[in-house]
Scaffold this active site. Structure first.
Site, PDB file in Angstrom:
ATOM      1  CG  ASN A  86      -3.916   5.919  -2.166  1.00 15.19           C
ATOM      2  OD1 ASN A  86      -2.932   5.896  -1.449  1.00 15.19           O
ATOM      3  ND2 ASN A  86      -4.499   4.823  -2.606  1.00 15.19           N
ATOM      4  NE  ARG A 413       9.296   5.581  -0.590  1.00 15.30           N
ATOM      5  CZ  ARG A 413       9.019   6.849  -0.858  1.00 15.30           C
ATOM      6  NH1 ARG A 413       9.157   7.751   0.090  1.00 15.30           N
ATOM      7  NH2 ARG A 413       8.613   7.218  -2.062  1.00 15.30           N
ATOM      8  NE  ARG A 443       6.926  13.911  -4.883  1.00 14.49           N
ATOM      9  CZ  ARG A 443       6.782  15.203  -4.598  1.00 14.49           C
ATOM     10  NH1 ARG A 443       6.153  15.557  -3.525  1.00 14.49           N
ATOM     11  NH2 ARG A 443       7.278  16.117  -5.386  1.00 14.49           N
ATOM     12  CG  HIS A 473      13.425   2.958  -6.992  1.00 13.24           C
ATOM     13  ND1 HIS A 473      12.742   1.904  -7.572  1.00 13.24           N
ATOM     14  CD2 HIS A 473      12.621   3.435  -6.013  1.00 13.24           C
ATOM     15  CE1 HIS A 473      11.573   1.754  -6.963  1.00 13.24           C
ATOM     16  NE2 HIS A 473      11.474   2.667  -6.018  1.00 13.24           N
ATOM     17  CE1 TYR A 506       3.371  -0.551   2.058  1.00 10.77           C
ATOM     18  CE2 TYR A 506       5.280  -0.082   0.691  1.00 10.77           C
ATOM     19  CZ  TYR A 506       4.186   0.355   1.405  1.00 10.77           C
ATOM     20  OH  TYR A 506       3.908   1.695   1.456  1.00 10.77           O
ATOM     21  NE  ARG A 602      -0.001  -0.690  -5.615  1.00 17.28           N
ATOM     22  CZ  ARG A 602       1.229  -0.269  -5.381  1.00 17.28           C
ATOM     23  NH1 ARG A 602       2.151  -1.133  -5.052  1.00 17.28           N
ATOM     24  NH2 ARG A 602       1.556   0.994  -5.505  1.00 17.28           N
ATOM     25  CG  HIS A 630       6.079  -2.706  -3.125  1.00 14.64           C
ATOM     26  ND1 HIS A 630       7.428  -2.851  -2.836  1.00 14.64           N
ATOM     27  CD2 HIS A 630       5.912  -1.410  -3.470  1.00 14.64           C
ATOM     28  CE1 HIS A 630       8.035  -1.694  -3.001  1.00 14.64           C
ATOM     29  NE2 HIS A 630       7.151  -0.807  -3.383  1.00 14.64           N
TER      30      HIS A 630
END
Length: 722
Positions: A86, A413, A443, A473, A506, A602, A630
């Protein structure tokens, strides 16, 4: 005079771990919040917390999990690795971006009223303090606890002669052949050091001339970092290399060796034109990424001052960007230790089951999802409901079904060996119309997404890259099927990516539906994304950037109206991050009007809860644990007729203004109730969580309910009854 000897290797890749900076913004969006002057409002000017410091506080919560002795030991080790990953991303993205804007003279004060240079200074200080604390946790907590369980992380000198001989043989066979030192002299200038690579800086002496020389050796990332000397005994690879430097530099006397590591700006700058030019431009920028300027230099605390001065000078880092740590550096490698086959030191295995409405019925064959969705909507909750037997099967069945005519899907993704991709390719080869909207600017997944885009195109899929200037997205899939009573459309709208691997880690929601209003909206939306359609009105969707912020603001206003009229009112929101000032101010307005607001955040939260006269009725909780929370969920009491929305959007400028995001209203009253109850439990005082105070401090409260453990137990109970 120093002679530098180097090995230049490929750029290290980044392991996207379960609690990392999910979906950090890339600089093609700039992820820069627009100027906002809090003093222009009648509300207190200091009503916003700082975004960067809030993220650092999030990673401090991850570190707390590594320090929590009540958790299984190897899970604590994994949280320590996640913390390191992170923080790497934070420096590569946030610190790098802040530095770039300051250098360019375009940085402006944030809504927290902090000067950009103050934000940078405070962020560096706070991050460095956490890194030191992280190293202490490793040495004082984790290493002794692991040793007590017969997992020893030791130094080369602690190995027996037999162990050293065994590892020396391994080194000669597997490591030495791939170490390629390169001299630096007038004919060989100071080379590039790849970002996040682990390196050894060496000081050597030529016994013939008495002159000192400098060398650098890169620790190869393609070999496991922790070398097993004997069962349960591990030594860091860099120490193995250091113990055999005489083989690399025969005839030289090694005076000292020190580990160091550089973090670089991983920003991309891509000018968008048409889709094909964008693809080529991005491929070119990915080659340039590795040459980004350094933003952090990590060194062992024992490093020789002259060696440090040389590194600082050649790399161009500032003194406040140099971090002295007790080694080993780069503790992302602790994932290797966390993966050891010691189930008694890990979470009890959990295998998600098939959702009850999609379960196999009376036969050994999988359920017909289309038949199931004609009967009812299905709201799946991952990882408690299996992704493989719901969303993945939905795409696989659509690809194989001869009556399916078309599949349209977004991909942000996905996994490297994605069955979703394979199904879409199979569908295209079978003659179905397949439209895939691939976001190639996701990214750290850019290169993989470019590969998938090319592969899908070669298979005959229609591949588009979304709208110029916007990231796509949203998580959408639409299937068109020819049935006896005409064409029928089926859809999936989710809060998470189409990634079977992360779906096991997730927490996310997904709506599978044949609702005509929703599927009609999705048809229009896909037409808008792939063509020139300009109809932005939707019945059951809220879509960014056209109307998502306004849609949320309107619903908060509606709750204020319900409360003033004496009707049931309340707001429950669960997102990854809350930054948008307009929405925060509207939540403050709701609180001042008396509406109860529960927020489950979160990561980043710049709202100050519990401020007298401003946010008395707002509570902010954060839940971190085995699974990465998530999902994005919005619930409103609705005057006694609640409504719930799920989707891909966090409450940040990038999501609301610079991305295509979608929220869908949950059509079923029973599902809406279930979602509302889940959010109520997450915000319940008896649920273990961190709570945010008005000063920005997060405090952990351990209650009688562990939300994730409760949901696991409920899922197991359902499975045992079927």
């Amino acid at each position: 005079m120093f002679i530098l000897i180097w090995h230049i290797g490929k750029v290290d890749t980044h392991d996207m771990a379960v609690a990392d900076l999910e979906d950090p913004a890339s600089p093609d969006e700039f992820d820069v919040d627009p100027p906002f002057d809090p003093a222009q409002s009648s509300l207190p000017a200091d009503r916003f917390l700082d975004r960067e410091l809030s993220w650092i506080a999030f990673n401090a919560r991850v570190l707390e999990l590594a320090q929590d002795a009540s958790l299984p030991l190897l899970e604590r080790v994994r949280f320590a690795a996640i913390f390191a990953s992170n923080l790497d991303e934070f420096f590569m993205v946030r610190i790098a971006g802040l530095k770039r804007r300051i250098a360019a003279g375009v940085a402006v004060p944030s809504a927290s009223r902090l000067n950009p240079r103050d934000v940078l200074s405070r962020s560096l200080t706070a991050a460095q303090e956490l890194m030191v604390q992280h190293a202490k946790t490793y040495h004082h907590d984790l290493v002794p606890a692991l040793a007590a369980e017969h997992i020893e992380l030791i130094h080369w000198a602690a190995l027996s002669s037999t162990e050293q001989e065994r590892i020396t043989a391994l080194y000669r066979d597997r490591v030495f052949p791939i170490l390629t030192p390169l001299a630096v002299d007038p004919a060989h200038p100071f080379p590039y050091i790849s970002g996040l690579s682990l390196n050894l800086a060496l000081v050597m002496r030529n016994p013939d001339t008495g002159k000192d020389h400098f060398a650098r050796v890169k620790v190869p990332p393609i070999i496991n970092r922790w070398v097993e000397a004997d069962p349960g005994r591990f030594v860091p690879l860099e120490e193995v290399i250091a113990a055999h430097l005489d083989l690399l530099f025969p005839g030289m006397e090694v005076i000292a060796h020190h580990a160091f590591r550089v973090t670089r700006n991983e920003d991309l700058e891509v000018e968008e034109d048409d889709a094909e030019n964008l693809l080529k431009a991005l491929e070119k920028e990915l080659l340039r990424r590795k040459f980004g300027p350094p933003v952090r230099l990590e060194v062992e605390e024992s490093i020789d001052p002259d060696v440090l001065d040389l590194l600082v000078s050649e790399l161009g880092v500032r003194p406040d960007e140099v971090i002295h740590l007790r080694g080993p550096l780069d503790l992302r490698s602790l994932h290797e230790i966390a993966d050891l086959d010691r189930p008694e030191l890990q979470y009890e295995p959990f295998i998600p089951g098939t959702h009850q409405h999609l379960a196999e019925v009376e036969t050994s064959e999988p359920a017909d999802l289309f038949s199931a969705l004609r009967k009812r909507d299905v709201l799946v909750h991952h990882p408690y409901d299996s992704f493989a037997t719901s969303v993945q099967r939905f795409i696989e069945q659509a690809a194989a079904d001869p009556y399916v005519l078309a599949i349209k899907q977004t991909l942000y993704r996905t996994s490297g060996d994605s069955p979703i991709i394979d199904s879409l390719i199979d569908a295209a080869r079978a003659g179905k119309q397949v439209l895939v909207l691939v976001e190639i600017k996701a990214r750290f997944d850019e290169q993989a997404n470019i590969r998938w885009a090319r592969k899908l195109e070669r298979a005959g899929c229609h591949v588009v890259y979304g709208l110029v200037g916007l990231k796509t997205h949203c998580k959408l899939a639409l299937v068109v099927r020819d049935e006896p009573d005409g064409l029928r459309r089926y859809a999936h709208i989710g809060t998470g990516n189409y990634n079977p691997k992360t779906a096991r880690l997730y927490e996310d929601f997904g709506l599978l539906t044949a609702d005509p209003a929703i599927t009609h909206d999705l048809t229009d939306l896909f037409n808008n994304l792939s063509g020139f359609a300009q109809d932005f009105s939707y019945q059951r969707l809220i879509v960014a950037p056209a109307g998502l912020r306004d849609g949320i603001l309107e619903r908060i206003d509606t709750e204020i109206g319900h409360h003033r009229a004496g009707r049931p009112a309340g707001i429950r929101i669960k997102v990854n991050s809350l930054v948008d000032e307009a929405i925060i101010d509207k939540l403050y307005e709701a609180s001042r009007a008396g509406v109860e607001v529960d927020l489950v955040i979160r990561g980043i939260c710049t709202l100050r809860p519990g401020v007298a006269g401003l946010s008395d009725n707002i509570r902010v909780h954060s839940i971190l644990g085995r699974f990465l929370e998530h999902s994005r969920v919005y619930w409103f009491a609705g005057g006694g007729e609640p409504e719930a929305w799920i989707g891909s959007a966090d409450l940040m400028h990038r999501n609301l203004d610079r991305r295509v995001e979608v929220l869908v209203r949950v059509p079923s009253a029973s599902h809406t109730e279930a979602v509302g109850e889940l959010l109520a439990t997450a915000a319940d005082p008896d649920t273990t969580s961190w709570r945010l105070g008005p000063d920005g401090t997060w405090t952990r409260h351990v209650g009688g309910t562990d939300l994730q453990a409760q949901l696991i137990a409920r899922a197991r109970s359902r499975r045992s009854r079927t």
